[in-house]
Design a protein around this motif. Structure first.
Motif, PDB file in Angstrom:
ATOM      1  N   LEU A 309     -44.950 -16.726   4.210  1.00  0.00           N
ATOM      2  CA  LEU A 309     -44.494 -15.962   3.120  1.00  0.00           C
ATOM      3  C   LEU A 309     -43.071 -16.574   2.425  1.00  0.00           C
ATOM      4  O   LEU A 309     -42.627 -15.873   1.599  1.00  0.00           O
ATOM      5  N   SER A 320     -50.306  -9.944   1.649  1.00  0.00           N
ATOM      6  CA  SER A 320     -48.757 -10.035   1.984  1.00  0.00           C
ATOM      7  C   SER A 320     -48.577  -8.993   3.206  1.00  0.00           C
ATOM      8  O   SER A 320     -47.992  -9.271   4.140  1.00  0.00           O
ATOM      9  N   ASP A 343     -43.939  -8.071  -4.443  1.00  0.00           N
ATOM     10  CA  ASP A 343     -44.950  -8.875  -3.888  1.00  0.00           C
ATOM     11  C   ASP A 343     -45.715 -10.007  -4.454  1.00  0.00           C
ATOM     12  O   ASP A 343     -46.028 -11.029  -3.858  1.00  0.00           O
TER      13      ASP A 343
END
Length: 364
Positions: A309, A320, A343
């Motif tokens: 990430l 995510s 996101d």
């Protein structure tokens, strides 16, 4: 000299005049035909040409050429031929050297052409399967099955490259080494993973049974070892990394079933298969890893300390969230930041990482 009376007291001019007027055949010991002398002149017929001419079995059809003249020319020409390099069977030596290809100790497998190819290489390359199997059976040691050509290709490499899983299997059963690298650093399993050849992968990975080994009727015994699934190529990648990069999920699933480390990091940047999936936007691969690989560790970082990430790449919200739940380190400095709005955005300070990492790892 034949045809001339040397006891005559006549002058040289008289003898020459008499010989000129005499129509009987005269053998002077030299080639007297103008056509033949022109054909075999030193300018028109070099030493290499003469060798090829006679060695090829070509026959001269000129009936005017006398037998003794032909033998004279042949003896003169052959006496001047010199062979360059070492002679296999030196006739001037006291001992006659036996040609290696007729030995019965398997040394014929050692004979390689100018490209490094053995008989087995060529049989596999041209897909002569029956011949290749017979050559494998004729080997007296598995060492002969691992000889490399000029590109570092072993017979197994060629069998994989030509998609002949039955030959791949015969070589594995006969004791050929599956971990031999070619000039690119690829083992046969790396190559099969890159090309997406599932059957070749299974031919390399399946354990060898006793009955299968006996079926080849080999003259030696082999201690078959398990294939090293963590072997790196020259890029520091395992066969699992290669399969992941090319999104061959069926082959990757096979590797996982055979015990490959799903969390292994490649040697250049410390990327895992999950990193590759996120970096190359392979959502199908990412979901396979998260859904089918229970031992996946999503929190593994690269050598630079970045989680999947933290690569600065756009990831959909569902993926995510799943990665966060599996332990992947968040790209945000605070858990209180609003994930809903961020996101699917690339952080400005990390926007260059995608292009940089893609070029660095050669996956542009």
């Amino acid at each position: 000299m034949y045809g001339i009376d040397n006891t005559s007291s006549a002058s040289t001019e008289d003898v020459a005049k008499s010989a000129k007027n005499d129509t009987r055949p005269v053998d002077s010991g030299f080639i007297s035909s103008p056509d033949i002398s022109e054909t075999f002149s030193s300018e028109n017929f070099s030493k290499s040409d003469s060798s090829d001419y006679f060695m090829s079995g070509h026959e001269v059809q000129d009936e005017d050429m006398k037998v003794d003249n032909r033998m004279y020319y042949l003896s003169e020409s052959l006496s001047k031929i010199k062979l360059e390099g070492a002679c296999i069977n030196d006739l001037s030596s006291d001992k006659s050297v036996e040609a290696t290809w007729i030995k019965e100790d398997g040394s014929q497998f050692l004979l390689q052409d100018e490209h490094g190819n053995t008989h087995l290489h060529l049989a596999i390359y041209f897909c002569y399967s029956d011949m290749a199997v017979n050559l494998i059976r004729a080997a007296t040691s598995p060492v002969y099955l691992d000889l490399l050509d000029q590109d570092g290709q072993s017979p197994i490499h060629l069998a994989v490259a030509t998609n002949q899983p039955q030959i791949v299997r015969a070589l594995i059963v006969a004791g050929a080494q599956p971990g031999t690298r070619n000039s690119r650093g690829e083992s046969p399993l790396h190559m099969a993973a890159r090309l997406g050849l599932y059957n070749c992968c299974t031919a390399i990975l399946e354990p060898v049974g006793k009955e299968e080994f006996k079926s080849l009727s080999l003259t030696y015994n082999v201690n078959h070892k398990s294939v090293d699934l963590e072997q790196w190529n020259y890029e520091g990648q395992t066969c699992s990394h290669i399969a992941a990069v090319h999104c061959h999920i069926d082959i990757l699933r096979l590797f996982m079933r055979c015990g490959a480390n799903i969390n292994a990091r490649e040697g250049r940047g410390g990327y895992t298969i999950l990193h590759f999936a996120i970096q190359n936007k392979m959502e199908k691969l990412a979901y396979f890893l998260l859904s089918e690989c229970s031992n996946l560790e999503a929190d593994v970082t690269t050598y630079a300390g970045k989680s999947v990430l933290q690569l600065g790449l756009p990831i959909n919200k569902g993926l995510s969230r799943t990665l966060l739940l599996r332990g992947a380190a968040s790209p945000y400095s605070s858990e209180d930041e609003d994930m809903e709005d961020c996101d699917s955005e690339i952080l400005p300070q990390n926007s260059h990482l995608y292009a940089h990492n893609t070029l660095l790892n050669g996956y542009a």
